[in-house]
Write a protein that holds these residues in place. Structure first.
Motif: not given
Length: 614
Positions: A546-550, A567-571, A575-580
């Motif tokens: 299950q992968i959802q592209s943003l 996930r990878v998200r922008s602050t 860009w930050v890689f987060e687990v959990g």
């Protein structure tokens, strides 16, 4: 001839003749060297204190400062070393797929089997020999001379007439026939408890009390670890996946009922030895013990007196003394054996750290293959490759994939050397794995069979190291690529970079068709592998379903195997890689969540030129 010594914590080398004093266990030989009474030792030999406080290195005497430990720390270290010895016999690192659990093994119970000294002590206490001496000790008669009134004189001194003739003040009356005295020199007898045999008895009680105290410390440490292991499944303050992982590690070590049986055995022995300690301490309150000065020493080799040979009670004291010498005293005075044993302990611990590193990679989904000569090949499902190799003092982990030229070293420290003395720059590439130091404030990891978090701590560190190196390049644009390459860029990926979850690419075939410079090819390979790495769970290595592209490089993914999400998200700036990130609850501390909660800052666009030039 001087030899070079290497500081195992910092990697710095120093000439032996320029060193006068060093901490024990801190330096190693760079090349083969002569260590005085210990003879020739190969490169990599750690300079441990052998009990004398110094070592002669190629004729130059170097003072070794031992690490100061209290009784509890010493007992805990002793239990850990015994566990390492058992694990070493069980673990064949050449077979990575069949490695035992890194926690304390059930075979540790063999180390707590009754010794000859313990058997003799139990027998003597049960038969009451020590009690009889405390109650009715052998004594000697001491005679002193004193001037007493005639009415109190029971036995005159040998020279009482001469003394009386010279001291008229002792006369009561002088007659024609002689002298009538009022005072005379008399012999006074007094019982003397401070004899050689009782001195042996008192010093034996001192030795036995220390021995029993240390036995109790080891048993309590074992009992505490077993209690902690038995209560893992009832722990509510940690992440559910972490709790499952720790219980699995515990289950690997102990089959049903083994841990409980060992715990009950240790509890029974603790109660029995506590009673024996109280009995010995009662003997130390007796007049017999108190009559012997505390500074009255006894050489190890006893004098065979008639009392020690013939008296049934003192004869058992002599036997206990001999058993104590054989088990405790002689071992501590055998400097060669002490030094050899220290090297063996260090080798066992280095082997244990290797066990943790191999198991950690396998837990993260890496395939591990022994290549020979102290080297293991690492293969991630994404195609990333690495190698793990060992030297005499450290483990080295490095990436073999083009574009990721980094390595990290794991340094093994057995006796609690000051790991905080290393600078922060060294800590980035040198990780201290300490058997005795339970604090993580100085950047070291407490890796011990007594620590249930040892494997998870190593997994966390390895996970972050690979993520920061590989995932850090994810989604970065490559500048200065030929137009023909950009026009022929793989479908489904933005020109100049790769995103995870897009259409599969026959990457190797496509790359061979491009006429690129080595630096450009290197950057393309790095971006492609970073994108491939994103498709796999950072906690177990399973490919995400299950992968959802943003927007942009951002995405979210979940793992069906271990329930992890990443996930990878922008602050806004980075860009930050987060687990959990999707986990609910208050499990925010790394120790309570383990590998299932972490964060890595990805490279910023302005860093691109720097990374390409490198």
């Amino acid at each position: 001839m001087p030899v070079l010594l290497s500081d195992i914590l910092t990697g710095e080398q120093r000439d032996s003749v320029t060193i006068n004093s060093i901490p024990s266990g801190r330096f190693s030989l760079v090349s083969e060297g002569n260590l005085g009474i210990h003879g020739k030792w190969p490169s990599g030999t750690i300079l441990f204190d052998d009990g004398r406080g110094y070592l002669d290195v190629e004729g130059h005497r170097i003072q070794l400062v031992p690490v100061q430990q209290d009784g509890k720390s010493e007992g805990r270290l002793d239990v850990a070393l015994q566990a390492l010895e058992k694990i070493r016999l069980l673990a064949e690192l050449e077979s990575p797929e069949d490695l035992p659990s890194p926690v304390i093994p059930p075979e540790i119970s063999q180390s707590f089997e009754q010794t000859q000294l313990q058997a003799d002590l139990i027998d003597v206490l049960q038969l009451g020999h020590l009690h009889q001496i405390a109650k009715s000790p052998r004594i000697s008669m001491r005679y002193d001379e004193e001037l007493l009134p005639v009415s109190r004189v029971k036995r005159t001194a040998n020279n009482y007439q001469r003394h009386l003739a010279a001291h008229s003040e002792c006369w009561q009356q002088r007659t024609f026939t002689g002298i009538i005295p009022n005072r005379m020199r008399a012999k006074i007898s007094e019982d003397e408890l401070h004899i050689y045999e009782n001195r042996v008895y008192a010093r034996l009680l001192d030795h036995l009390e220390r021995y029993v105290r240390m036995t109790l410390i080891r048993l309590r440490e074992l009992h505490d670890v077993l209690n902690e292991g038995e209560s893992l499944d009832a722990t509510e303050h940690m992440h559910r996946c972490l709790r499952t992982a720790l219980c699995a590690i515990w289950g690997e070590a102990f089959t049903d009922g083994q841990a409980e049986d060992l715990r009950m055995l240790s509890e029974q022995q603790i109660n029995e030895w506590e009673q024996r300690l109280r009995t010995i301490q009662q003997f130390m309150l007796s007049p017999t013990y108190k009559a012997v000065p505390s500074d009255a020493s006894v050489p190890l080799a006893l004098t065979n007196t008639n009392i020690l040979i013939n008296d049934p009670h003192y004869r058992r004291v002599r036997g206990l003394w001999a058993a104590w010498i054989k088990e405790v005293a002689v071992v501590s005075k055998d400097y060669r054996e002490t030094f050899r044993k220290s090297q063996e302990h260090y080798g066992n611990y280095r082997h244990y750290v290797g066990l943790l590193l191999i198991r950690a990679h396998r837990a993260l989904g890496w395939a591990v293959l022994f290549e020979g000569a102290g080297s293991w090949k690492l293969q991630h499902p994404s195609g990333i490759e690495g190698v793990l190799r060992t030297t005499t003092t450290e483990w080295v982990l490095e990436c073999r994939t083009t574009g990721f030229d980094k390595c990290i070293k794991f340094i093994t420290v057995v006796d609690g050397s000051d790991t905080g003395s290393t600078n922060k720059a060294n800590r980035i590439s040198r990780v201290m794995c300490s058997l005795a130091d339970e604090s993580s404030d100085n950047g070291s990891i407490w890796c011990s069979p007594l620590n249930f978090y040892s494997e998870e701590s190593v997994i966390q560190l390895i996970q972050k190291w690979w993520l920061s190196m590989v995932a850090g390049s994810y989604g970065e644009q490559i500048t200065k690529l030929p137009n023909v390459t950009l026009n022929n860029w793989p479908a489904g990926h933005p020109n100049g970079t790769f995103f995870r979850g897009k259409a599969d690419v026959q990457f190797d075939a496509w790359l061979q068709q491009q006429a690129l410079s080595p630096s450009s090819e290197r950057e393309i390979i790095r971006r492609y592998h970073a994108a491939s790495f994103m498709n796999y769970c950072p906690c177990c290595g399973e490919r995400a379903v299950q992968i959802q592209s943003l927007d942009g490089r951002a995405f979210t993914a979940e793992c069906n195997k271990c329930s992890a999400d990443w996930r990878v998200r922008s602050t806004g700036e980075d860009w930050v890689f987060e687990v959990g990130a999707n986990d609910s609850g208050e499990n925010t501390q790394s120790k309570e969540s383990g590998r299932w909660r972490s964060e890595v800052l990805l490279s910023e666009p302005h860093r691109e030129a720097l990374s390409v030039s490198m």
